[in-house]
Design a protein around this motif. Sequence first.
Motif: not given
Length: 290
Positions: A82-107
């Motif tokens: 779920a975190v992998a999918l959500l981070a991927g979706v956020v990185s593709r639909l917003t300007p936020l890079r995938e590494d930053a998305s993963f960092a947010a969701f993992y915290l």
Amino acid sequence: MGLNEWVVAPFVDYGFMRRALAGSFALSCGAAPLGVFLVLRRMSLMGDAMSHAILPGVAAGFLLSGLSLTAMLLGGIITGLAVALLAGVVSRLTPLREDASFAAFYLISLGLGVLLVSLRGSNMDLLHVLFGTVLGLDDAALLLVTVCASITLVALAMLYRLLVAECLDPGFLRAAGGGGSLVHMAFLMLVVFNLVSGFQVLGTLMVVGIMMLPAASARFWVRSAAGQIPLAAFLGAFASLAGLLISYHYNVPASPAIILAAGVVYLVSVAGGPQGGLLDFSRRARRGAR
């Protein structure tokens, strides 16, 4: 104390040491090769993020069924994916890079997981989930790690060329209609499965160490990915053996001993590795000065 007493006797005399060694070896063979591709794709911190991402699912399984391996396994897989999918979706639909998305969701996942375990469990239960019980592996945990490692190696053999192509040019497979997104998701699933299966061995916080440290070390000894994969697995197995022996003879916790042994291997590789190590860099600098 002779070499036989120091190295062989602990595993001959005690079944729990043999189980710990077998589980650690299996985890090294499955997780360390995945770490090679994480290093090549400059996604090293993603392994750390995913190891934290599985914690809420593991904690939820623990709350519902106690120390049930099946429940914690399913919970970890669900939240990790779920975190992998959500981070991927956020990185593709917003300007936020995938590494930053993963960092947010993992915290978020880390905080939620610790909270869930704390609601019902004791401090010992929390330590069990976070740091594993490599010296207390049962048949179910050992079988899980072994099966996961076998599936991972078979999958990597099938996806090897596609993964290497994606490492060199992430857009190539998509442009050529080769299913780059599917390959990426399959790879993330393998990472999640290994992290979830390995939490019983080294815990959700430590398991990423056996995935990344041997892989990063192999980079300093072998140039090609085909050579780094078996070397990373070997270095992970060596660190597991060394860590278990240090734990046995000096009465220290086994999981951090294994990771620290892998850390020593990494530092030696950084210093003396022939493929970009500090000594190699120094030799090249002297040659250039001449």
